[in-house]
Design a protein around this motif. Structure first.
Motif, PDB file in Angstrom:
ATOM      1  N   ASP A 120     -27.147   3.401 -10.746  1.00 21.05           N
ATOM      2  CA  ASP A 120     -27.235   4.799 -11.159  1.00 21.05           C
ATOM      3  C   ASP A 120     -25.850   5.301 -11.531  1.00 21.05           C
ATOM      4  O   ASP A 120     -25.224   6.021 -10.790  1.00 21.05           O
ATOM      5  N   CYS A 121     -25.392   4.905 -12.728  1.00 21.32           N
ATOM      6  CA  CYS A 121     -24.021   5.221 -13.115  1.00 21.32           C
ATOM      7  C   CYS A 121     -23.842   6.683 -13.463  1.00 21.32           C
ATOM      8  O   CYS A 121     -22.724   7.177 -13.521  1.00 21.32           O
ATOM      9  N   MET A 122     -24.893   7.390 -13.746  1.00 25.32           N
ATOM     10  CA  MET A 122     -24.751   8.794 -14.115  1.00 25.32           C
ATOM     11  C   MET A 122     -24.606   9.672 -12.888  1.00 25.32           C
ATOM     12  O   MET A 122     -24.235  10.831 -12.988  1.00 25.32           O
ATOM     13  N   SER A 123     -24.919   9.157 -11.723  1.00 25.03           N
ATOM     14  CA  SER A 123     -24.711   9.926 -10.502  1.00 25.03           C
ATOM     15  C   SER A 123     -23.346   9.567  -9.935  1.00 25.03           C
ATOM     16  O   SER A 123     -22.615   8.774 -10.491  1.00 25.03           O
ATOM     17  N   GLN A 124     -23.000  10.142  -8.812  1.00 23.20           N
ATOM     18  CA  GLN A 124     -21.728   9.815  -8.169  1.00 23.20           C
ATOM     19  C   GLN A 124     -21.765   8.357  -7.733  1.00 23.20           C
ATOM     20  O   GLN A 124     -22.608   7.937  -6.957  1.00 23.20           O
ATOM     21  N   CYS A 125     -20.848   7.548  -8.268  1.00 26.00           N
ATOM     22  CA  CYS A 125     -20.862   6.106  -8.028  1.00 26.00           C
ATOM     23  C   CYS A 125     -20.069   5.805  -6.764  1.00 26.00           C
ATOM     24  O   CYS A 125     -18.847   5.643  -6.820  1.00 26.00           O
ATOM     25  N   SER A 126     -20.717   5.747  -5.627  1.00 26.36           N
ATOM     26  CA  SER A 126     -19.991   5.606  -4.366  1.00 26.36           C
ATOM     27  C   SER A 126     -19.825   4.133  -4.008  1.00 26.36           C
ATOM     28  O   SER A 126     -20.662   3.296  -4.329  1.00 26.36           O
ATOM     29  N   VAL A 127     -18.731   3.827  -3.349  1.00 25.73           N
ATOM     30  CA  VAL A 127     -18.455   2.446  -2.947  1.00 25.73           C
ATOM     31  C   VAL A 127     -18.044   2.411  -1.477  1.00 25.73           C
ATOM     32  O   VAL A 127     -16.911   2.088  -1.142  1.00 25.73           O
ATOM     33  N   PRO A 128     -18.962   2.743  -0.562  1.00 28.16           N
ATOM     34  CA  PRO A 128     -18.586   2.831   0.845  1.00 28.16           C
ATOM     35  C   PRO A 128     -18.218   1.487   1.463  1.00 28.16           C
ATOM     36  O   PRO A 128     -17.598   1.446   2.511  1.00 28.16           O
ATOM     37  N   ARG A 129     -18.581   0.371   0.845  1.00 32.00           N
ATOM     38  CA  ARG A 129     -18.347  -0.928   1.464  1.00 32.00           C
ATOM     39  C   ARG A 129     -16.941  -1.470   1.220  1.00 32.00           C
ATOM     40  O   ARG A 129     -16.582  -2.503   1.755  1.00 32.00           O
ATOM     41  N   ILE A 130     -16.142  -0.819   0.367  1.00 27.63           N
ATOM     42  CA  ILE A 130     -14.784  -1.300   0.134  1.00 27.63           C
ATOM     43  C   ILE A 130     -13.923  -1.008   1.355  1.00 27.63           C
ATOM     44  O   ILE A 130     -13.746   0.147   1.740  1.00 27.63           O
ATOM     45  N   HIS A 131     -13.395  -2.067   1.945  1.00 28.42           N
ATOM     46  CA  HIS A 131     -12.563  -1.891   3.128  1.00 28.42           C
ATOM     47  C   HIS A 131     -11.235  -1.257   2.740  1.00 28.42           C
ATOM     48  O   HIS A 131     -10.570  -1.687   1.804  1.00 28.42           O
ATOM     49  N   GLY A 132     -10.876  -0.203   3.438  1.00 29.36           N
ATOM     50  CA  GLY A 132      -9.584   0.435   3.200  1.00 29.36           C
ATOM     51  C   GLY A 132      -9.554   1.372   2.011  1.00 29.36           C
ATOM     52  O   GLY A 132      -8.475   1.693   1.512  1.00 29.36           O
ATOM     53  N   LEU A 133     -10.721   1.834   1.547  1.00 31.09           N
ATOM     54  CA  LEU A 133     -10.753   2.736   0.395  1.00 31.09           C
ATOM     55  C   LEU A 133      -9.979   4.027   0.678  1.00 31.09           C
ATOM     56  O   LEU A 133      -9.320   4.579  -0.202  1.00 31.09           O
ATOM     57  N   ASP A 134     -10.031   4.470   1.916  1.00 32.59           N
ATOM     58  CA  ASP A 134      -9.345   5.720   2.276  1.00 32.59           C
ATOM     59  C   ASP A 134      -7.826   5.605   2.187  1.00 32.59           C
ATOM     60  O   ASP A 134      -7.126   6.617   2.167  1.00 32.59           O
TER      61      ASP A 134
END
Length: 446
Positions: A120-134
């Motif tokens: 769903d590229c038109m919605s917010q494309c979230s990537v919670p599984r990336i370690h250290g994203l913060d």
């Protein structure tokens, strides 16, 4: 007696000749060995650090010893990992080996991230599984969350821009399409460009007056609300577009790291609505271009290509010209807008043409569009173009007339200083108007 002397001399010469030749050979071998031992390979000089780096900073990136695209050497950064996974996916030898793509848990996570984002590229494309994203800066986090999204709807379109019946000129295709990256609020810049170097229509060259048909479009996203409250300029933009009909706007946030999207989306628009364009100029709305001189240059390139095509039947033209930067390193200075963390990208940049503006052939634009489908989005648009060119096996050509780092300060107000300039960066709207008027009256002795 005399005959004996002559015979002995000849015999002596015949005996000494091999010795002399062997001696010369030994001297040559010894000299060669000495030169080889004493030779030191030239050091690769760092020609340039990506814009914004502090002059006193020593925080340079490490770089791989192999070619740019051999990113396996630097596979610890996120972009490198994603690109490497794509390279394996598109490799015809490895395509059937699905286990190779997810051989380790880290690659498996990347595959899951991509599936989630592409769903769903038109919605917010979230990537919670990336370690250290913060740990990434806010601007980089926003880019990572949407870097898999490449399709956005057009809010304002110009489908008839390049149609023959859209103008009074009896020409089938534009010689030059000028695609100017702008933002919604930059009304003054766009107007100054329309009144000076960016006029649409039949434009003369400076030398032979041949010129050609020029079409100018401005590439916009939507206003970036995340940077604070902004006045709603939508109605003003609609009025501007009604009057001039040269705005292309897509439904994505117009941020610095999203400038790459303008290239991708413009290539798609060009192929759909203006596929007969011979050349493309891509530039910012704060540059000044000597359009007549640029048309002289492009007409000469086209004539040479025609001659070459007659002998080789080669239809594609590989022209890509600008201010080329080699051996550039990522900017590791967190306080600059060009900052690229080492955890996102490692390695040197490929050769690329620096900001402000570049010119390339229309046929190359479509090949860039195609190859970009196999190159992960990168937050700096100039570097991304270099990556796509490198993937095609091409390099940008340097032209000394592209002054992306400006003229010497003492020459900036002298019309004659612009004689050999095709593009100069940066100029305000008022400066554009002033320079343009002065150049129309340029003295003949320049």
């Amino acid at each position: 007696m005399g005959k004996c002397c002559k015979c002995n001399s000849r015999l002596l010469c015949m005996c000494l000749l091999p010795c002399m030749m062997t001696g010369h050979l030994l001297v040559y071998i010894m000299v060669s060995i000495f030169v080889t031992i004493s030779y030191t390979p030239p050091k690769i000089t760092i020609h340039y650090i990506a814009p914004g780096i502090s002059a006193n900073s020593t925080a340079l990136a490490s770089y791989p010893l192999g070619p740019f695209w051999n990113l396996r050497l630097e596979d610890s950064a996120l972009w490198n990992q994603l690109q490497h996974a794509w390279d394996r996916q598109h490799n015809p030898i490895l395509r059937g080996n699905t286990t190779g793509i997810i051989r380790n848990p880290k690659a498996k996570v990347l595959s899951e991230i991509e599936d989630e984002c592409l769903s769903d590229c038109m919605s917010q494309c979230s990537v919670p599984r990336i370690h250290g994203l913060d740990s990434f800066p806010k601007q980089m986090r926003a880019f990572i969350r949407s870097m898999h999204c490449r399709e956005y709807p057009l809010l304002i379109n110009q489908p008839g821009m390049c149609r023959r019946n859209s103008s009074s000129y009896d020409l089938d295709s534009p010689l030059l399409v000028m695609a100017i990256k702008s933002q919604v609020g930059n009304f003054e810049n766009r107007q100054a460009i329309r009144e000076t170097w960016g006029r649409s229509g039949l434009v003369n060259g400076e030398l032979n007056k041949k010129g050609g048909l020029v079409r100018t479009v401005f590439l916009l996203g939507r206003q970036d609300s995340s940077t604070g409250p902004h006045p709603d300029l939508k109605n003003l933009l609609e009025l501007e577009n009604q009057k001039y009909g040269d705005i292309l706007q897509w439904d994505f946030r117009d941020t610095f790291f999203n400038l790459t999207l303008k290239d991708l989306l413009f290539w798609h628009w060009l192929q759909q609505y203006c596929h007969t364009a011979i050349f493309v100029f891509k530039g910012d709305d704060d540059v000044f271009v000597r359009t007549g001189a640029l048309l002289d240059y492009l007409n000469k390139q086209w004539e040479e290509h025609d001659l070459w095509r007659a002998y080789t039947n080669e239809t594609d033209m590989n022209l890509f010209v600008g201010d080329v930067i080699n051996n550039a390193m990522p900017n590791r200075e967190p306080s600059t807008k060009y900052y690229i963390p080492g955890s996102f990208y490692k390695g040197m940049y490929p050769p690329y043409a620096g900001g402000g503006g570049v010119v390339y052939s229309g046929s190359l634009a479509f090949r860039l569009k195609k190859v970009s489908e196999r190159v992960r989005l990168f937050p700096i648009d100039d570097v991304y173009l270099g990556m796509c060119l490198h993937r095609l096996g091409l390099s940008p050509s340097h032209h000394p007339g592209f002054l992306t780092f400006d003229l010497p300060e003492a020459d900036r107000g002298k019309p004659c200083a612009y004689k050999s300039v095709l593009l100069v960066h940066r100029r305000s709207p008022n400066e554009m108007l002033t320079i343009w008027k002065r150049l129309q009256k340029m003295p003949g002795h320049c």
